[in-house]
Design an enzyme around this catalytic site. Structure first.
Site, PDB file in Angstrom:
ATOM      1  N   HIS A  27      42.827  27.846  56.191  1.00  0.00           N
ATOM      2  CA  HIS A  27      42.588  28.481  54.890  1.00  0.00           C
ATOM      3  C   HIS A  27      43.558  29.647  54.780  1.00  0.00           C
ATOM      4  CE1 HIS A  27      39.698  30.955  52.575  1.00  0.00           C
ATOM      5  NE2 HIS A  27      39.797  29.881  51.724  1.00  0.00           N
TER       6      HIS A  27
ATOM      7  N   SER B  59      41.050  22.646  49.241  1.00  0.00           N
ATOM      8  CA  SER B  59      39.853  23.098  50.002  1.00  0.00           C
ATOM      9  C   SER B  59      38.876  22.269  50.202  1.00  0.00           C
ATOM     10  CB  SER B  59      39.344  24.552  49.250  1.00  0.00           C
ATOM     11  OG  SER B  59      38.632  24.246  48.133  1.00  0.00           O
TER      12      SER B  59
ATOM     13  N   ASP C 213      45.114  33.639  38.851  1.00  0.00           N
ATOM     14  CA  ASP C 213      45.037  33.022  40.125  1.00  0.00           C
ATOM     15  C   ASP C 213      43.465  32.616  39.977  1.00  0.00           C
ATOM     16  OD1 ASP C 213      44.621  32.585  42.632  1.00  0.00           O
ATOM     17  OD2 ASP C 213      44.326  34.558  43.365  1.00  0.00           O
ATOM     18  N   MET C 214      43.136  31.341  39.988  1.00  0.00           N
ATOM     19  CA  MET C 214      41.861  30.842  39.728  1.00  0.00           C
ATOM     20  C   MET C 214      41.597  29.579  40.696  1.00  0.00           C
ATOM     21  SD  MET C 214      42.018  28.711  36.273  1.00  0.00           S
ATOM     22  CE  MET C 214      41.426  26.856  36.777  1.00  0.00           C
ATOM     23  N   ALA C 215      40.247  29.661  40.920  1.00  0.00           N
ATOM     24  CA  ALA C 215      39.689  28.418  41.548  1.00  0.00           C
ATOM     25  C   ALA C 215      39.633  27.274  40.415  1.00  0.00           C
ATOM     26  CB  ALA C 215      38.391  28.643  42.155  1.00  0.00           C
TER      27      ALA C 215
ATOM     28  N   LYS D 171      38.474  18.474  32.127  1.00  0.00           N
ATOM     29  CA  LYS D 171      39.825  19.055  32.147  1.00  0.00           C
ATOM     30  C   LYS D 171      40.108  19.777  33.810  1.00  0.00           C
ATOM     31  CE  LYS D 171      39.777  19.964  27.407  1.00  0.00           C
ATOM     32  NZ  LYS D 171      39.972  20.789  26.405  1.00  0.00           N
TER      33      LYS D 171
ATOM     34  N   GLY E 123      45.305  39.320  35.667  1.00  0.00           N
ATOM     35  CA  GLY E 123      45.913  39.991  36.825  1.00  0.00           C
ATOM     36  C   GLY E 123      45.553  41.711  36.631  1.00  0.00           C
TER      37      GLY E 123
HETATM   38  P1  NAI Z   1      38.335  34.887  38.557  1.00  0.00           P
HETATM   39  O1  NAI Z   1      37.411  33.893  38.012  1.00  0.00           O
HETATM   40  O2  NAI Z   1      37.787  36.143  39.180  1.00  0.00           O
HETATM   41  O3  NAI Z   1      39.704  35.182  37.896  1.00  0.00           O
HETATM   42  C1  NAI Z   1      40.464  33.822  37.567  1.00  0.00           C
HETATM   43  C2  NAI Z   1      41.445  34.663  36.738  1.00  0.00           C
HETATM   44  O4  NAI Z   1      41.115  35.184  35.451  1.00  0.00           O
HETATM   45  C3  NAI Z   1      42.426  35.699  37.126  1.00  0.00           C
HETATM   46  O5  NAI Z   1      43.756  35.406  37.391  1.00  0.00           O
HETATM   47  C4  NAI Z   1      41.940  37.001  36.685  1.00  0.00           C
HETATM   48  O6  NAI Z   1      42.846  38.032  36.712  1.00  0.00           O
HETATM   49  C5  NAI Z   1      41.624  36.486  35.187  1.00  0.00           C
HETATM   50  N1  NAI Z   1      40.598  37.077  34.480  1.00  0.00           N
HETATM   51  C6  NAI Z   1      39.459  37.299  34.987  1.00  0.00           C
HETATM   52  N2  NAI Z   1      38.677  38.109  33.820  1.00  0.00           N
HETATM   53  C7  NAI Z   1      39.631  38.530  33.055  1.00  0.00           C
HETATM   54  C8  NAI Z   1      39.663  38.752  31.600  1.00  0.00           C
HETATM   55  N3  NAI Z   1      38.781  39.734  31.197  1.00  0.00           N
HETATM   56  N4  NAI Z   1      40.792  38.961  31.053  1.00  0.00           N
HETATM   57  C9  NAI Z   1      42.026  38.353  31.314  1.00  0.00           C
HETATM   58  N5  NAI Z   1      41.955  37.404  32.443  1.00  0.00           N
HETATM   59  C10 NAI Z   1      40.860  37.653  33.225  1.00  0.00           C
HETATM   60  O7  NAI Z   1      38.884  33.910  39.876  1.00  0.00           O
HETATM   61  P2  NAI Z   1      38.282  32.744  40.876  1.00  0.00           P
HETATM   62  O8  NAI Z   1      38.355  31.457  40.148  1.00  0.00           O
HETATM   63  O9  NAI Z   1      36.790  33.367  41.254  1.00  0.00           O
HETATM   64  O10 NAI Z   1      39.227  32.944  42.410  1.00  0.00           O
HETATM   65  C11 NAI Z   1      39.093  34.036  43.133  1.00  0.00           C
HETATM   66  C12 NAI Z   1      40.104  33.814  44.209  1.00  0.00           C
HETATM   67  O11 NAI Z   1      39.858  32.705  45.173  1.00  0.00           O
HETATM   68  C13 NAI Z   1      41.584  33.463  43.937  1.00  0.00           C
HETATM   69  O12 NAI Z   1      42.328  34.419  44.581  1.00  0.00           O
HETATM   70  C14 NAI Z   1      41.758  32.133  44.309  1.00  0.00           C
HETATM   71  O13 NAI Z   1      43.212  31.933  44.973  1.00  0.00           O
HETATM   72  C15 NAI Z   1      40.865  32.076  45.574  1.00  0.00           C
HETATM   73  N6  NAI Z   1      40.281  30.830  46.154  1.00  0.00           N
HETATM   74  C16 NAI Z   1      41.019  30.430  47.284  1.00  0.00           C
HETATM   75  C17 NAI Z   1      40.944  29.320  47.721  1.00  0.00           C
HETATM   76  C18 NAI Z   1      41.357  28.696  48.988  1.00  0.00           C
HETATM   77  O14 NAI Z   1      40.814  27.674  49.580  1.00  0.00           O
HETATM   78  N7  NAI Z   1      42.385  29.342  49.664  1.00  0.00           N
HETATM   79  C19 NAI Z   1      39.790  28.373  47.018  1.00  0.00           C
HETATM   80  C20 NAI Z   1      39.115  28.701  45.885  1.00  0.00           C
HETATM   81  C21 NAI Z   1      39.729  30.175  45.327  1.00  0.00           C
END
Ligand code: NAI
Length: 349
Positions: free
Chosen positions: A116, A140, A174-176, A224, A306
């Protein structure tokens, strides 16, 4: 509990070394985890240390990995991760990708047999800081139904993208590929709250609002998101010859074995496509235009991807990073915990 960035990094590094990781690897992992907490991505920061420590201690993360890097074409390379810590492997692979893109304009580096790697924003920002566009995606463990299904098939397969501007703003998207992270369901469970019916399904594939009844998560935007998570799985899994879809290893089932995960970095050097200065200026103009857009009622202002994370960092720099008390107690304790996660199901239950 509030701690400084430096304190948090040091505490996590120390614990990872105690679990068996070498100093360099522990530093790299702790740096990515600190990045996550500092940006407010607490689902991928200190909260994970106890799990990583158990996996390292049990041998399921190689403590002293023998990474191998093979450039297979002018713009293509494969990074063999030896099931070492994914954060370190992904960081090293991104360093290689950046160096390659400086020469060839584009670099695609696939990582195989890694663990991970946490919040992908860390790695793509490395490219943006070098005036390049970074994209990363990874597999993942399966906990998401295919659109219309009842059983989990894909993971929450995240995608990240970063680009530089001509000022200090960096876009980090950056999003799941799920509507919500599993951590949010866990949080609702702990607080005995219901969840919106758009997050997850029960064992019949029906939307559920009962956090204790969740059988699987659902893709973001239905078919999607389902298509996107499939794309991620193909590009970071099948392309690299590691297990795909439902065959991807579970995070908690067997902590004695390597996870054999895949990840893909793509780095694009704008200087090979256009004038770099103009490219960065166009990004700044775009951000200025977006910031000047009228906000709908209840939104206050428009943010670029971001931006809110960076605002959080600035606040944490002043006030300290907020860490759950139990996690802080664990980090300062002498414990590693050898039997908290091993053998649990996909939801760590
Ligand atoms: P999230 O839903 O908190 O954010 C997704 C994206 O939306 C981000 O780029 C954020 O900057 C943008 N965003 C949020 N609110 C906004 C707003 N009001 N206006 C404009 N943009 C906005 O992120 P999520 O999906 O919960 O993911 C969290 C982290 O988990 C990420 O860093 C991801 O890489 C990580 N992750 C890692 C996994 C792994 O296996 N390594 C698996 C799943 C997620």
């Amino acid at each position: 509990m509030r701690v400084s960035k430096e304190q948090l990094l040091e505490l996590m590094k120390k614990k990872l070394v105690k679990a068996g990781l070498n100093e360099n690897a522990a530093m790299d992992v702790a740096d990515v985890l600190t990045f996550a907490d500092h940006r407010g991505i607490h689902s991928h920061g200190a909260v994970r240390v106890e799990y990583y420590a158990e996996r390292i201690a049990k041998g399921g993360i190689t403590a002293n990995p023998n990474y191998q890097f093979e450039q297979t074409g002018p713009s293509a390379a494969v990074f063999e991760g030896d099931n070492g810590p994914g954060h370190q492997a992904a960081k090293q692979a991104m360093e290689k990708a950046i160096a390659m893109a400086k020469e060839s304009g584009v670099a695609v580096v696939g990582m195989k047999h890694i663990s991970h790697s946490g919040a992908l924003g860390y790695f793509v920002e490395m490219a943006a800081k070098e005036n390049m566009v970074g994209i990363s995606m990874c597999q993942s463990d399966p906990m998401v139904v295919p659109f219309g299904g009842t059983e989990p098939y894909f993971g929450t397969n995240p995608i990240a993208f970063s680009a530089p501007s001509n000022d200090d703003r960096i876009i980090t998207f950056d999003m799941a590929t799920t509507v919500q992270a599993w951590g949010k369901v866990l949080d609702a469970r702990a607080k005995h709250l219901s969840i919106p019916d758009t997050w997850a399904v029960d064992s019949q594939g029906e939307p559920t609002t009962d956090a204790r009844d969740v059988h699987a998560l659902v893709p973001v935007a239905g078919p999607k998101g389902y298509g996107l998570m499939m794309m991620v799985d193909i590009l970071s899994g099948s392309l690299l010859g590691v297990p795909h879809g439902v065959h991807v290893s579970s995070m908690y089932k067997d902590l004695t074995k390597g996870r054999d995960l895949g990840q893909l970095h793509i780095v694009i050097n704008p200087a090979f496509f256009t004038d770099l200065g103009q490219f960065k200026t166009r990004i700044s103009t775009m951000l200025d235009e977006l910031k000047a857009q009228p906000a709908a009622e209840g939104y206050g202002e428009i943010f670029y991807p971001g931006e809110r994370g960076r605002m959080r960092s600035e606040k944490y720099d002043e006030d300290g990073i907020e860490i759950v008390d139990d996690i802080y107690e664990y980090l300062i304790s002498d414990d590693v915990h050898y039997d908290r996660y091993h053998g649990k199901n996909r939801f760590a239950e």
